[in-house]
Motif scaffolding. Structure first.
Motif, short mmCIF file in Angstrom:
data_model
loop_
_atom_site.label_atom_id
_atom_site.label_comp_id
_atom_site.label_asym_id
_atom_site.label_seq_id
_atom_site.Cartn_x
_atom_site.Cartn_y
_atom_site.Cartn_z
N GLY A 91 7.18 49.13 72.35
CA GLY A 91 7.71 49.18 73.71
C GLY A 91 8.82 48.20 74.01
O GLY A 91 9.86 48.57 74.54
N PHE A 92 8.62 46.92 73.68
CA PHE A 92 9.61 45.90 74.02
C PHE A 92 9.37 44.65 73.18
O PHE A 92 8.31 44.47 72.58
N THR A 93 10.38 43.82 73.15
CA THR A 93 10.28 42.48 72.58
C THR A 93 10.54 41.47 73.69
O THR A 93 11.49 41.63 74.46
N TYR A 94 9.70 40.46 73.79
CA TYR A 94 9.97 39.39 74.73
C TYR A 94 11.07 38.49 74.15
O TYR A 94 10.93 37.90 73.08
N VAL A 95 12.18 38.40 74.88
CA VAL A 95 13.19 37.38 74.62
C VAL A 95 12.93 36.27 75.63
O VAL A 95 12.79 36.53 76.83
N TYR A 96 12.86 35.05 75.14
CA TYR A 96 12.60 33.92 76.03
C TYR A 96 13.88 33.14 76.26
O TYR A 96 14.68 32.94 75.33
N VAL A 97 14.08 32.71 77.48
CA VAL A 97 15.24 31.92 77.88
C VAL A 97 14.76 30.52 78.24
O VAL A 97 13.87 30.37 79.09
N LEU A 98 15.33 29.51 77.59
CA LEU A 98 15.00 28.13 77.89
C LEU A 98 16.25 27.44 78.41
O LEU A 98 17.30 27.46 77.74
N THR A 125 5.14 32.11 69.58
CA THR A 125 4.49 32.47 68.33
C THR A 125 5.19 33.60 67.58
O THR A 125 4.75 33.96 66.48
N GLY A 126 6.27 34.18 68.13
CA GLY A 126 6.94 35.27 67.43
C GLY A 126 5.96 36.39 67.12
O GLY A 126 5.21 36.84 67.98
N ASP A 127 5.97 36.83 65.86
CA ASP A 127 5.00 37.83 65.41
C ASP A 127 3.91 37.23 64.55
O ASP A 127 3.12 37.95 63.94
N HIS A 128 3.84 35.91 64.48
CA HIS A 128 2.85 35.27 63.61
C HIS A 128 1.44 35.36 64.18
O HIS A 128 0.48 35.66 63.46
N VAL A 129 1.31 35.10 65.47
CA VAL A 129 0.01 35.23 66.15
C VAL A 129 0.24 36.09 67.39
O VAL A 129 1.03 35.73 68.26
N SER A 182 -5.01 24.00 73.88
CA SER A 182 -4.47 23.78 75.22
C SER A 182 -3.06 24.33 75.37
O SER A 182 -2.50 24.33 76.47
N LEU A 183 -2.49 24.81 74.28
CA LEU A 183 -1.13 25.35 74.34
C LEU A 183 -1.14 26.73 74.99
O LEU A 183 -2.04 27.53 74.77
N VAL A 184 -0.10 27.00 75.77
CA VAL A 184 0.14 28.35 76.26
C VAL A 184 0.96 29.06 75.19
O VAL A 184 2.05 28.60 74.83
N CYS A 185 0.43 30.16 74.64
CA CYS A 185 1.09 30.86 73.55
C CYS A 185 1.91 32.02 74.11
O CYS A 185 1.40 32.87 74.84
N LEU A 186 3.18 32.05 73.73
CA LEU A 186 4.12 33.07 74.21
C LEU A 186 4.57 33.89 73.00
O LEU A 186 5.46 33.48 72.26
N PRO A 187 3.96 35.07 72.80
CA PRO A 187 4.29 35.89 71.63
C PRO A 187 5.48 36.80 71.90
O PRO A 187 5.97 36.91 73.04
N SER A 188 5.94 37.48 70.87
CA SER A 188 7.06 38.40 71.02
C SER A 188 6.65 39.75 71.58
O SER A 188 7.51 40.51 72.04
N HIS A 189 5.35 40.06 71.54
CA HIS A 189 4.85 41.35 72.01
C HIS A 189 3.51 41.13 72.72
O HIS A 189 2.89 40.10 72.58
#
Length: 343
Positions: free
Chosen positions: A27-34, A194-198, A237-244
């Motif tokens: 469906g989509f890939t999350y692109v993150y903007v910092l 986390t990309g596609d690793h987790v 305690s980390l917030v994990c931001l994956p690509s999908h």
């Protein structure tokens, strides 16, 4: 196909921009903007498609930036849903592109091969795996593979700090899904990209390429990387931001679940080989349990399934649980049996 979620302000100068992958079940890939003191940096870019580019440009506008202001992009790995827009981004903004050296090498290799060469190599791999001629012909007749448009210009090694002034964003090398896959740890924000690793629900694909290669151990690397990522300080305690999919917590628990899944798959393969005797990669793949029955899979899905099975077989070889028989042109794998077999 999942609905594309909205652009979202995650706070502390971090935004998520869902970029569509037309025609793909992900469906989509999350692109993150910092945001940083000297301009924004992206994590990944998305698929090379006009709709994806429009989504990226409009999403950046929602963050208060134009595409021309993008300082750079860190690429978690070389797959096209992560790197497809690198060429357009570089042309529009002159942004630097950073990637782990191992995936830069893969990108250079892919771009050095023309489409005819890649198709001949693929045909040779499928014949050595034992695929029927009809499957091979069908896959070769399908859409061509799209390598990344450009080679990244900045190697980003494990532990290196990303050029994002005002923020502490560091690379964590997590090979397996690709040789140079990177997670990104935002140390000053308690976040891990986390990309596609987790991923929170599905198990990332880990394949062996070429299919019947007798070197490398991508699944062994992947499992070691899961242990590394699960042992990061304050992992849970980390917030994990994956690509999908969706963001998640409980990183250590999720990494353990993914490792357990692969150990279960290894056990299934060994049981199959002990039952059937020596088998080709295609015969082994066909005999395993998949979410969709083997006969109902597209030939492209069968190829991906075989690549995943090949990675598991390589790890069984590394652990001394199987041996390779047959010929180099058509290898077979047999389970090691007897009193000297590893437990």
């Amino acid at each position: 196909m999942p609905d594309t979620p909205p652009v979202e302000d995650l706070g502390d100068g971090v935004w998520s921009l869902p970029v569509p992958i037309p025609g793909n079940p992900l469906g989509f890939t999350y692109v993150y903007v910092l945001t940083g003191s000297e301009g924004p940096v992206l994590i990944d870019t998305g698929w090379d498609h006009d709709d994806a580019w429009d989504a990226l440009v409009k999403g950046l506008a929602r963050t208060g930036h134009t595409v021309q202001e993008v300082r750079g992009a860190v690429l978690t790995h070389f797959h096209p849903d992560h790197t497809g827009l690198t060429g357009r981004l570089r042309e529009a903004s002159g942004a630097w592109l950073a990637m782990h050296p191992a995936d830069i090498a893969v990108t250079e290799h892919l771009l050095s091969r023309d489409d005819d060469t890649r198709r001949r190599e693929l045909a040779d791999q499928m014949r050595a795996a034992g695929f029927p001629a009809d499957d091979t012909a069908e896959l070769l007749a399908g859409p061509r593979y799209s390598p990344p448009p450009v080679v990244p210009d900045l190697p980003l090694a494990d532990g290196a700090r990303v050029d994002l002034p005002g923020r502490d964003l560091r690379a964590v090398w997590t090979p397996g899904h690709t040789p140079g896959h990177l997670c990104l740890h935002l140390a000053d924000g308690g976040r891990l990209f986390t990309g596609d690793h987790v991923l929170p629900r599905i198990t990332p694909h880990v394949g062996q390429f070429p299919l019947t290669a007798d070197a490398g151990d991508p699944l062994g690397d992947f499992l070691a990387s899961q242990r590394i990522i699960g042992d990061l300080p304050g992992a849970d305690s980390l917030v994990c931001l994956p690509s999908h999919e969706r963001r998640f917590g409980g990183l250590r628990t999720r990494a353990a679940e993914i490792m357990e899944h692969h150990e279960d798959r290894l056990a299934e393969i060994l049981l199959l080989l002990r039952t059937t005797g020596a088998a080709t990669l295609w015969e082994t793949s066909r005999g395993l349990t998949w979410r969709r029955p083997w006969a109902d899979m597209s030939v492209r899905s069968r190829h991906m399934a075989a690549a995943e099975t090949a990675a598991h077989l390589r790890l069984t070889e590394e652990r001394g649980l199987t041996t390779r028989t047959g010929t180099p042109d058509l290898p077979r794998w047999a389970a090691v049996t007897g009193p000297d077999a590893p437990a």
